[in-house]
Write a protein that holds these residues in place. Structure first.
Motif, short mmCIF file in Angstrom:
data_model
loop_
_atom_site.label_atom_id
_atom_site.label_comp_id
_atom_site.label_asym_id
_atom_site.label_seq_id
_atom_site.Cartn_x
_atom_site.Cartn_y
_atom_site.Cartn_z
N PRO A 17 0.81 -1.24 0.00
CA PRO A 17 0.00 0.00 0.00
C PRO A 17 0.83 1.27 0.00
N SER A 18 2.14 1.18 0.31
CA SER A 18 2.96 2.38 0.34
C SER A 18 3.42 2.83 -1.04
N LEU A 19 3.21 2.02 -2.06
CA LEU A 19 3.65 2.37 -3.41
C LEU A 19 2.89 3.60 -3.92
N ARG A 20 3.62 4.44 -4.63
CA ARG A 20 3.00 5.58 -5.32
C ARG A 20 2.76 5.16 -6.77
N VAL A 21 1.50 5.00 -7.14
CA VAL A 21 1.13 4.46 -8.45
C VAL A 21 0.27 5.48 -9.19
N ALA A 22 0.62 5.72 -10.44
CA ALA A 22 -0.19 6.57 -11.32
C ALA A 22 -0.66 5.75 -12.50
N VAL A 23 -1.90 5.97 -12.92
CA VAL A 23 -2.45 5.36 -14.13
C VAL A 23 -2.83 6.50 -15.07
N LEU A 24 -2.26 6.49 -16.28
CA LEU A 24 -2.52 7.54 -17.27
C LEU A 24 -3.39 6.98 -18.38
N GLU A 25 -4.47 7.67 -18.71
CA GLU A 25 -5.41 7.19 -19.72
C GLU A 25 -5.83 8.34 -20.62
N ARG A 26 -5.71 8.15 -21.93
CA ARG A 26 -6.05 9.21 -22.89
C ARG A 26 -7.54 9.53 -22.88
N GLU A 27 -8.39 8.50 -22.74
CA GLU A 27 -9.84 8.72 -22.77
C GLU A 27 -10.40 8.56 -21.36
N PHE A 28 -10.99 7.40 -21.06
CA PHE A 28 -11.47 7.10 -19.71
C PHE A 28 -11.27 5.61 -19.47
N ALA A 29 -11.28 5.22 -18.22
CA ALA A 29 -11.04 3.82 -17.87
C ALA A 29 -12.05 2.92 -18.56
N GLY A 30 -11.55 1.94 -19.31
CA GLY A 30 -12.44 1.03 -20.02
C GLY A 30 -12.84 1.51 -21.39
N PHE A 31 -12.21 2.56 -21.92
CA PHE A 31 -12.59 3.08 -23.23
C PHE A 31 -12.28 2.11 -24.36
N GLY A 32 -11.15 1.42 -24.29
CA GLY A 32 -10.68 0.57 -25.39
C GLY A 32 -11.31 -0.80 -25.37
N ALA A 33 -10.50 -1.81 -25.68
CA ALA A 33 -11.02 -3.18 -25.79
C ALA A 33 -11.70 -3.64 -24.52
N SER A 34 -11.22 -3.17 -23.36
CA SER A 34 -11.79 -3.63 -22.09
C SER A 34 -13.27 -3.31 -21.97
N GLY A 35 -13.70 -2.16 -22.49
CA GLY A 35 -15.11 -1.79 -22.42
C GLY A 35 -15.89 -2.07 -23.68
N ARG A 36 -15.26 -2.74 -24.65
CA ARG A 36 -15.91 -3.01 -25.94
C ARG A 36 -16.04 -4.49 -26.25
N GLY A 37 -15.49 -5.34 -25.42
CA GLY A 37 -15.49 -6.77 -25.72
C GLY A 37 -16.84 -7.42 -25.53
N GLY A 38 -16.85 -8.74 -25.66
CA GLY A 38 -18.09 -9.48 -25.56
C GLY A 38 -18.50 -9.83 -24.15
N GLY A 39 -17.65 -9.51 -23.17
CA GLY A 39 -17.99 -9.82 -21.79
C GLY A 39 -17.83 -11.28 -21.43
N LEU A 40 -17.01 -12.01 -22.19
CA LEU A 40 -16.73 -13.41 -21.90
C LEU A 40 -15.41 -13.51 -21.14
N VAL A 41 -15.45 -14.18 -20.01
CA VAL A 41 -14.24 -14.47 -19.25
C VAL A 41 -13.92 -15.93 -19.47
N THR A 42 -12.89 -16.22 -20.24
CA THR A 42 -12.57 -17.61 -20.59
C THR A 42 -11.09 -17.88 -20.34
N ALA A 43 -10.74 -19.15 -20.35
CA ALA A 43 -9.35 -19.57 -20.16
C ALA A 43 -8.66 -19.83 -21.49
N ASP A 44 -9.18 -19.26 -22.58
CA ASP A 44 -8.56 -19.43 -23.89
C ASP A 44 -7.17 -18.81 -23.90
N PHE A 45 -6.21 -19.51 -24.48
CA PHE A 45 -4.85 -18.99 -24.62
C PHE A 45 -4.54 -18.89 -26.10
N PRO A 46 -4.32 -17.67 -26.62
CA PRO A 46 -3.97 -17.53 -28.03
C PRO A 46 -2.51 -17.89 -28.24
#
Length: 469
Positions: free
Chosen positions: A60-89
């Motif tokens: 918890p003592s770490l100083r962490v910054a997250v930089l995002e051009r749009e908003f959290a979940g803007f890219g593939a994370s907020g556009r996918g099919g919502g499937l959580v699978t164990a597929d390995f490409p």
């Protein structure tokens, strides 16, 4: 050919279904100026958010910054099919040649465990993502797919899937789901459905509660490695963000960071979603218990029954490739039509239900289809991505692995074979071969659906180009 049935409020402007009702989130404040942190994460998608979450849970003592051009979940994370699978490409055999078969099996088992890990955090943090673990049905709807599905199950049971993890379905022994023309099916319990945008939003709030600074509306124009006594940094118009470690978690947008432009291609995953289906249609189809669906095509589709009773269906094989500037995410008409044809073929009872929404999002696809993760202690740069559209569980595994790499913990996760992936550019000819193979696989699917009873020779050519089984 029938036109795609569309509702009066059909949308195809690039915003995913998951933001349809709630709207886009209000952006957090942008980076105010130059800053110093212990860890700077570029990208507030699943990889970056999971890495921040696990780092701060561990220290918890770490100083962490997250930089995002749009908003959290803007890219593939907020556009996918919502499937959580164990597929390995990527090729298991290639990893095994370099690190041993046991290491690749350990990676597959860790990926399976990531499905439950995600659901556990969702519960612990009170994230309302509509998550339900119902497993995944893999369906075969022509003779060529049936043969491949049998081979796939047998093959994967040699690579970390035990019979209880993946097996062929005996009619009536699994949650009922009627796919028209199904000749065979397999089932794995290691899958869940959720609303990915709500998961991203919940994770962003969780990492802020843990102490991270999340800056949105903040463009990163490049990353600079350590140079002598000068710490590595993320470069922004507001100034440099210096840190002991700079983590690039930009997935499909990696090519927009100048120095990494040639490393990964950005490939679109297109999606459609119907209006809510009438109850009598669901009674015919079934599909209870949160089970998600995929098929045994060379360019597979995937789908879920959403919490509000729609079918959301997408495909990485949709005929659309994104360049560096394709951030809007509108699905092209040919992709919408192709996905609707698949939906109507699988579920004729739903064929007259209008398409209410369509969108697309970029995924990071290395030329060799091998996801990458690593930390170069000499430069202070870390990276993860290249999930080829299978990134929900992989991103969680990446976040936990990056935690251990950054903290210097030589854990079992840090020793998994994908954690040695180099952050290098692919040869242009290899990338061209990937594009050719992409088209060949789609052509093979069309032939097998229309008239062939065995796997098309086009697929064999594509497999030789990519080096995949």
């Amino acid at each position: 050919m029938r036109a795609v049935p569309r509702s009066e409020e059909f949308r195809n402007g690039g915003v995913s279904l998951w933001y349809r009702d709630a709207g886009l989130p209000e952006r957090r404040a942008a980076l105010p100026g130059p800053a110093d942190y212990d860890v700077c994460i570029v990208g507030a998608g699943f990889t970056g958010l999971w890495a921040a979450y696990y780092l701060l849970k561990a220290d918890p003592s770490l100083r962490v910054a997250v930089l995002e051009r749009e908003f959290a979940g803007f890219g593939a994370s907020g556009r996918g099919g919502g499937l959580v699978t164990a597929d390995f490409p990527g090729s298991r055999e290639q990893h095994a040649r370099e690190y041993g078969k046991g290491a690749m099996i350990a990676l597959q088992r860790a990926l399976m465990a990531s499905v439950d890990e995600i659901l556990g955090v969702v519960g612990d943090e009170g994230i309302d993502a509509g998550a339900v673990k119902g497993g995944m049905r893999i369906t075969a709807t022509n003779p060529a797919q049936k043969d491949r599905l049998h081979e796939r199950v047998e093959h994967l049971q040699e690579w970390g899937y035990w019979p209880e993890d993946l097996h062929l379905v005996e009619h009536g022994h699994e949650p009922w789901l009627r796919v028209d023309g199904q000749l065979a099916a397999a089932y794995t319990p290691h899958a869940a459905r959720l609303d990915p945008a709500r998961l991203a939003a919940g994770l962003a709030e969780a990492v802020q509660r843990l102490g991270a600074d999340v800056y949105e509306g903040t463009e990163v124009t490049g990353v600079r490695p350590r140079e002598g006594e000068t710490r590595p940094a993320a470069l922004t118009p507001a100034g440099e963000v210096r840190a002991d470690v700079v983590l690039r978690a930009t997935e499909g947008y990696t090519g927009e960071l100048g120095a990494s432009r040639s490393e990964w291609a950005a490939e679109a995953c297109a999606m459609i979603a119907t209006e809510p289906l009438p109850e009598q249609v669901w009674e015919h189809i079934g599909w209870e218990g949160g089970q998600v669906l995929s098929d045994a095509a060379h360019s597979p589709v995937f789908a879920q029954r959403t919490a509000d009773g729609r079918i959301a269906l997408g495909g990485r094989g949709a005929p659309h490739r994104m360049g560096a500037g394709a951030a809007a995410g509108a699905a092209p008409p040919q992709a919408i039509a192709e996905l609707w044809r698949v939906l109507a073929r699988m579920f004729p009872a739903a064929a007259e239900v209008p398409v209410a929404h369509a969108w697309a999002g970029p995924t990071g696809v290395p030329a060799d289809r091998r996801p990458r993760i690593g930390l170069d202690t000499a430069t202070g740069l870390a990276w993860a991505g290249g999930y080829s559209g299978s990134g929900v569980a992989l991103a969680n595994l990446a976040g936990r692995t990056l935690r251990d790499l950054v903290l210097g913990d030589r854990s079992d996760l840090a020793r998994l074979p994908w954690a040695s992936g180099a952050d290098g550019a692919a040869h242009p000819l290899r990338r061209l071969g990937g594009k050719v193979a992409h088209g060949l696989y789609r052509g093979a699917d069309r032939r097998e659906t229309s008239r062939l009873s065995t796997t098309s020779r086009l697929a064999a050519v594509a497999s030789r180009i990519t080096g995949h089984r």
